[in-house]
Scaffold this motif. Structure first.
Motif, short mmCIF file in Angstrom:
data_model
loop_
_atom_site.label_atom_id
_atom_site.label_comp_id
_atom_site.label_asym_id
_atom_site.label_seq_id
_atom_site.Cartn_x
_atom_site.Cartn_y
_atom_site.Cartn_z
N VAL A 52 12.87 -12.61 16.91
CA VAL A 52 14.32 -12.07 16.37
C VAL A 52 15.20 -12.78 17.17
O VAL A 52 16.23 -13.11 16.19
CB VAL A 52 13.92 -10.13 16.76
CG1 VAL A 52 15.51 -9.60 16.33
CG2 VAL A 52 12.78 -9.74 16.24
N GLU A 53 15.34 -13.11 18.20
CA GLU A 53 16.43 -13.44 18.78
C GLU A 53 16.52 -14.62 17.83
O GLU A 53 17.87 -15.70 18.42
CB GLU A 53 16.95 -14.15 20.42
CG GLU A 53 17.08 -14.65 21.21
CD GLU A 53 18.49 -14.14 20.76
OE1 GLU A 53 19.87 -15.03 21.24
OE2 GLU A 53 19.17 -13.00 21.22
N ARG A 54 15.42 -15.69 18.13
CA ARG A 54 16.17 -17.22 17.11
C ARG A 54 17.00 -16.86 15.99
O ARG A 54 17.67 -17.54 15.69
CB ARG A 54 14.13 -17.66 16.95
CG ARG A 54 14.40 -19.12 16.19
CD ARG A 54 13.02 -19.61 16.37
NE ARG A 54 12.36 -18.68 15.18
CZ ARG A 54 10.92 -19.04 15.99
NH1 ARG A 54 10.22 -19.28 16.45
NH2 ARG A 54 10.37 -17.59 15.43
N TYR A 55 16.54 -16.12 15.16
CA TYR A 55 17.42 -15.57 13.94
C TYR A 55 18.40 -14.65 13.76
O TYR A 55 19.66 -15.47 13.52
CB TYR A 55 16.41 -14.81 13.10
CG TYR A 55 15.28 -15.53 12.15
CD1 TYR A 55 15.05 -16.82 11.85
CD2 TYR A 55 13.69 -15.11 13.28
CE1 TYR A 55 13.98 -17.56 11.30
CE2 TYR A 55 12.26 -15.59 12.51
CZ TYR A 55 12.45 -16.97 11.80
OH TYR A 55 11.97 -17.75 10.94
N LEU A 56 18.91 -14.13 14.93
CA LEU A 56 19.98 -13.08 14.81
C LEU A 56 21.24 -13.73 16.11
O LEU A 56 22.16 -13.40 15.76
CB LEU A 56 19.78 -11.61 14.93
CG LEU A 56 18.60 -10.75 14.73
CD1 LEU A 56 18.48 -9.31 14.71
CD2 LEU A 56 19.37 -10.24 12.86
N GLY A 57 20.21 -14.81 17.15
CA GLY A 57 21.08 -14.74 18.34
C GLY A 57 22.82 -15.93 17.85
O GLY A 57 23.81 -15.61 17.32
N ILE A 59 23.04 -15.61 14.04
CA ILE A 59 23.93 -15.06 13.59
C ILE A 59 25.13 -14.15 13.48
O ILE A 59 26.44 -13.90 13.72
CB ILE A 59 23.23 -14.06 12.10
CG1 ILE A 59 22.32 -14.89 11.15
CG2 ILE A 59 23.46 -13.15 11.63
CD1 ILE A 59 21.28 -14.29 10.92
N SER A 60 24.49 -13.45 15.10
CA SER A 60 25.35 -12.28 15.99
C SER A 60 26.72 -13.70 16.68
O SER A 60 27.60 -13.19 16.52
CB SER A 60 24.93 -11.90 17.17
OG SER A 60 24.09 -12.51 17.88
N THR A 61 26.47 -15.07 16.97
CA THR A 61 27.30 -15.79 17.50
C THR A 61 28.44 -15.80 16.51
O THR A 61 29.25 -15.99 17.03
CB THR A 61 26.83 -17.00 18.10
OG1 THR A 61 25.78 -16.26 18.81
CG2 THR A 61 27.38 -17.51 18.63
N GLY A 62 27.89 -16.42 15.14
CA GLY A 62 28.89 -16.67 14.15
C GLY A 62 29.57 -15.45 14.35
O GLY A 62 31.01 -15.83 13.36
N ILE A 63 28.73 -13.50 13.90
CA ILE A 63 30.25 -13.18 14.00
C ILE A 63 31.03 -13.06 14.36
O ILE A 63 32.11 -12.68 13.85
CB ILE A 63 28.94 -11.82 13.48
CG1 ILE A 63 28.17 -11.58 11.86
CG2 ILE A 63 29.83 -10.31 13.29
CD1 ILE A 63 27.17 -10.72 12.01
N ILE A 64 31.09 -12.58 15.73
CA ILE A 64 31.75 -13.28 17.20
C ILE A 64 33.14 -14.06 16.87
O ILE A 64 34.08 -13.81 16.91
CB ILE A 64 31.17 -12.85 18.15
CG1 ILE A 64 30.05 -11.90 18.44
CG2 ILE A 64 32.12 -13.26 19.58
CD1 ILE A 64 29.25 -11.56 19.58
#
Length: 82
Positions: A52-57, A59-64
């Motif tokens: 999960v971290e491999r995909y969402l990491g 994405i969440s960094t991009g959102i921030i």
């Protein structure tokens, strides 16, 4: 079980004059189902944290980053109203 509707369902239930025991029963059923679904999803995703971290990491960094850029842009272009 829909989160937003679950929060305001008491309004139409009251307008329809649903009895309190019936409302409490169906509210309990929906809340139990939603809580169980979230618990199971958390358990399953927790076991696969690295995947999960491999995909969402990223994405969440991009959102921030996008939110930080937007905030800085708002600060730079903000004008006080008269």
């Amino acid at each position: 079980m829909v989160p937003t509707i679950r929060s305001v369902i008491s309004i139409p239930a009251g307008l329809a004059r649903m009895s309190l025991p019936r409302f409490i029963f169906w509210s309990l059923v929906g809340t139990t189902g939603w809580t169980a679904a979230l618990s199971i999803a958390g358990y399953v995703l927790g076991q696969r944290y690295t995947t999960v971290e491999r995909y969402l990491g990223p994405i969440s960094t991009g959102i921030i980053v996008v939110l930080a850029i937007w905030y800085l842009w708002r600060l730079a272009t903000w004008k006080r109203r008269a």
